[in-house]
Design a protein around this motif. Structure first.
Motif, PDB file in Angstrom:
ATOM      1  N   SER A 213      17.845  -4.941   8.578  1.00 57.13           N
ATOM      2  CA  SER A 213      17.416  -5.391   9.898  1.00 57.13           C
ATOM      3  C   SER A 213      16.929  -4.203  10.723  1.00 57.13           C
ATOM      4  N   GLU A 214      16.190  -4.510  11.761  1.00 57.33           N
ATOM      5  CA  GLU A 214      15.697  -3.451  12.646  1.00 57.33           C
ATOM      6  C   GLU A 214      16.857  -2.709  13.294  1.00 57.33           C
ATOM      7  N   THR A 215      17.918  -3.446  13.649  1.00 54.66           N
ATOM      8  CA  THR A 215      19.088  -2.810  14.266  1.00 54.66           C
ATOM      9  C   THR A 215      19.735  -1.821  13.310  1.00 54.66           C
ATOM     10  N   ASP A 216      19.917  -2.232  12.054  1.00 56.59           N
ATOM     11  CA  ASP A 216      20.517  -1.330  11.072  1.00 56.59           C
ATOM     12  C   ASP A 216      19.607  -0.139  10.786  1.00 56.59           C
ATOM     13  N   MET A 217      18.294  -0.359  10.834  1.00 60.67           N
ATOM     14  CA  MET A 217      17.369   0.752  10.621  1.00 60.67           C
ATOM     15  C   MET A 217      17.540   1.807  11.711  1.00 60.67           C
ATOM     16  N   LEU A 218      17.669   1.358  12.969  1.00 63.18           N
ATOM     17  CA  LEU A 218      17.838   2.293  14.078  1.00 63.18           C
ATOM     18  C   LEU A 218      19.156   3.054  13.950  1.00 63.18           C
ATOM     19  N   ALA A 256      12.297   6.362  -0.316  1.00 71.11           N
ATOM     20  CA  ALA A 256      11.059   6.090   0.419  1.00 71.11           C
ATOM     21  C   ALA A 256      11.320   5.048   1.500  1.00 71.11           C
ATOM     22  N   TRP A 257      10.613   5.219   2.615  1.00 72.89           N
ATOM     23  CA  TRP A 257      10.702   4.302   3.756  1.00 72.89           C
ATOM     24  C   TRP A 257       9.337   3.669   3.968  1.00 72.89           C
ATOM     25  N   ASN A 258       9.330   2.388   4.268  1.00 67.05           N
ATOM     26  CA  ASN A 258       8.060   1.732   4.552  1.00 67.05           C
ATOM     27  C   ASN A 258       7.489   2.274   5.865  1.00 67.05           C
ATOM     28  N   ASN A 259       6.223   1.949   6.142  1.00 67.27           N
ATOM     29  CA  ASN A 259       5.587   2.488   7.342  1.00 67.27           C
ATOM     30  C   ASN A 259       5.538   1.505   8.501  1.00 67.27           C
ATOM     31  N   ALA A 260       6.141   0.322   8.331  1.00 69.52           N
ATOM     32  CA  ALA A 260       6.105  -0.670   9.410  1.00 69.52           C
ATOM     33  C   ALA A 260       7.201  -1.702   9.193  1.00 69.52           C
ATOM     34  N   ILE A 261       7.581  -2.365  10.281  1.00 66.84           N
ATOM     35  CA  ILE A 261       8.535  -3.471  10.218  1.00 66.84           C
ATOM     36  C   ILE A 261       7.764  -4.756   9.945  1.00 66.84           C
ATOM     37  N   SER A 262       8.308  -5.599   9.096  1.00 70.10           N
ATOM     38  CA  SER A 262       7.638  -6.842   8.739  1.00 70.10           C
ATOM     39  C   SER A 262       7.498  -7.756   9.950  1.00 70.10           C
ATOM     40  N   ASP A 263       6.280  -8.231  10.188  1.00 67.88           N
ATOM     41  CA  ASP A 263       6.052  -9.149  11.309  1.00 67.88           C
ATOM     42  C   ASP A 263       6.773 -10.473  11.098  1.00 67.88           C
ATOM     43  N   GLY A 264       6.804 -10.931   9.851  1.00 69.29           N
ATOM     44  CA  GLY A 264       7.369 -12.246   9.578  1.00 69.29           C
ATOM     45  C   GLY A 264       8.880 -12.303   9.644  1.00 69.29           C
ATOM     46  N   THR A 265       9.553 -11.253   9.149  1.00 67.77           N
ATOM     47  CA  THR A 265      11.017 -11.281   9.052  1.00 67.77           C
ATOM     48  C   THR A 265      11.709 -10.336  10.021  1.00 67.77           C
ATOM     49  N   GLY A 266      10.980  -9.379  10.578  1.00 65.41           N
ATOM     50  CA  GLY A 266      11.609  -8.404  11.466  1.00 65.41           C
ATOM     51  C   GLY A 266      12.505  -7.426  10.736  1.00 65.41           C
ATOM     52  N   THR A 267      12.298  -7.287   9.432  1.00 66.51           N
ATOM     53  CA  THR A 267      13.117  -6.378   8.631  1.00 66.51           C
ATOM     54  C   THR A 267      12.302  -5.162   8.205  1.00 66.51           C
ATOM     55  N   PHE A 268      13.022  -4.149   7.751  1.00 64.00           N
ATOM     56  CA  PHE A 268      12.395  -2.891   7.349  1.00 64.00           C
ATOM     57  C   PHE A 268      12.695  -2.649   5.876  1.00 64.00           C
ATOM     58  N   ARG A 269      11.652  -2.365   5.103  1.00 57.94           N
ATOM     59  CA  ARG A 269      11.790  -2.248   3.652  1.00 57.94           C
ATOM     60  C   ARG A 269      12.060  -0.799   3.249  1.00 57.94           C
ATOM     61  N   LEU A 270      13.015  -0.639   2.335  1.00 59.03           N
ATOM     62  CA  LEU A 270      13.395   0.677   1.828  1.00 59.03           C
ATOM     63  C   LEU A 270      13.321   0.690   0.309  1.00 59.03           C
ATOM     64  N   GLN A 271      13.181   1.887  -0.225  1.00 62.50           N
ATOM     65  CA  GLN A 271      13.198   2.068  -1.680  1.00 62.50           C
ATOM     66  C   GLN A 271      14.271   3.086  -2.036  1.00 62.50           C
TER      67      GLN A 271
END
Length: 387
Positions: A213-218, A256-271
């Motif tokens: 989630s965006e909160t966990d990313m922060l 690796a970290w993605n370069n944007a938060i998903s518009d559809g889910t509001g989540t952030f993708r990590l590798q």
């Protein structure tokens, strides 16, 4: 009325009053209800989030036929480990070998024509200097020379293309890896439109993709400053569990970290990248990825059974020094197993009711019984995530 009847009636009243008085005494002298308590204890705890991840090969290549022809060889065992450069498929090379020979002959002819054109050009050039030929003949010789030179270049390109097509008849392993089941057997006609012949995935480390989630990313970025710009071997560690709950022995690290938060889910993708020496992680497998979103710190942990929930928030019952019940509002943090971290509302050593909650009422006196599962020092049973 007989005197005996009067005495009997009076005696009955006296007896009833006596029984009632005894019950009242018993009621007044009954001991307070018993509740099981556990002292609020501190542990090294780090809040974490658990997400579903997908395993992917570090590299994956779909083998295809770049030229058309009959398969004459399939040189691998399905599901086996193949080596870089190993020939996996052979397409009939006869037509393409002949094309190389023809292209070689075309090049030699073009080279001979060029040599002849150069000789004629030099002759016309000498004659023109002596005014022994017309300018038109010289121009024609020059044009023929340039055309012959272009024909040589075209023939060289044709030979190179023929050699490339011939090389395409041998489908080789791009790297050391595991090969899938074959889609075609020897004898089948294949070509550029035939689709995938087989797939090779690199042997060794694997990637795991998951989203938070965006909160966990922060929270993660605050806990690991600069991790998104330096996602290497020092990246945050992740724990990996199989779908059956078994822990994978090799932890991974965010790479690796993605370069944007998903518009559809509001989540952030990590590798994340994890070692896979025993080949227990397969591409396409679903796993549970647990990542700490904050560093370890001393936090009070209480059992889930002690927590009561309502619309206004969470609360627990605390037994004070006078054995009276106090209702205490608490702010909860992360969860680990059957325990929650308490951000606000409790102090270390306070006695929390964990059983017999139905007997406890704010302000009432109770008989606290220590939880038998407590450690000898009085602290709560350690949670799995405690250091």
């Amino acid at each position: 009325m007989k005197l005996s009847s009067v005495f009997a009636a009076v005696g009955g009243v006296v007896l009833a009053v006596a029984v009632s008085s005894c019950r009242e005494v018993e009621k007044k002298t009954a001991p307070p209800p018993s509740v099981v308590v556990e002292e609020a204890a501190e542990f090294d705890f780090a809040d974490s989030c658990t997400e579903v991840g997908t395993v992917a090969a570090f590299d994956s290549v779909d083998l295809v036929a770049n030229v058309s022809g009959f398969l004459t060889e399939v040189n691998f065992k399905e599901g086996a480990l193949v080596k870089k450069g190993e020939k996996l498929f052979q397409i009939d090379p006869a037509v393409y070998d002949a094309a190389v020979k023809k292209a070689t002959a075309d090049l030699r002819k073009a080279q001979a024509d060029l040599k002849n054109a150069e000789i004629e050009y030099d002759r016309q050039k000498q004659l023109l200097r002596k005014d022994a030929t017309a300018k038109r003949n010289y121009d024609l010789a020059e044009m023929n020379k340039m055309t012959a030179a272009a024909d040589v270049l075209a023939a060289e390109a044709g030979l190179e293309q023929a050699k490339v097509n011939l090389s395409y008849t041998r489908v080789l392993a791009p790297f050391d890896g595991w090969i899938s089941f074959k889609k075609y057997s020897a004898g089948n006609m294949v070509g550029p439109t035939s689709g995938v012949l087989a797939t090779v995935v690199r042997n060794g480390d694997v990637k795991i993709y998951f989203s938070i989630s965006e909160t966990d990313m922060l929270r993660l970025l605050r806990s690991y400053p600069g991790a998104d710009r330096n996602a290497d071997k020092k990246g945050p560690e992740v724990e990996i569990d199989f779908q059956d709950g078994v822990r994978y022995e090799y932890p991974g690290r965010i790479s690796a970290w993605n370069n944007a938060i998903s518009d559809g889910t509001g989540t952030f993708r990590l590798q994340a990248v994890a070692k896979n020496p025993d080949r227990k992680l397969f591409p396409g497998m679903y796993v549970r990825v647990k990542i700490r979103v904050e560093p370890y710190s001393r936090q009070i942990m209480i059992r889930n059974e002690a927590i009561m929930r309502e619309q206004l928030g969470n609360f627990v019952f605390v037994v004070n020094k006078d054995n009276k019940i106090e209702r205490r509002k608490v702010t909860l943090g992360g969860k680990n197993g059957g325990y929650y971290a308490v951000r606000e509302g409790l102090k270390k050593g306070e006695r929390i009711v964990i059983a017999g909650l139905q007997k406890a009422q704010p302000g009432s006196i109770v008989t606290p019984i220590a939880n038998k599962e407590q450690a000898p020092d009085g602290s709560a049973t350690p949670v799995a995530n405690a250091k």
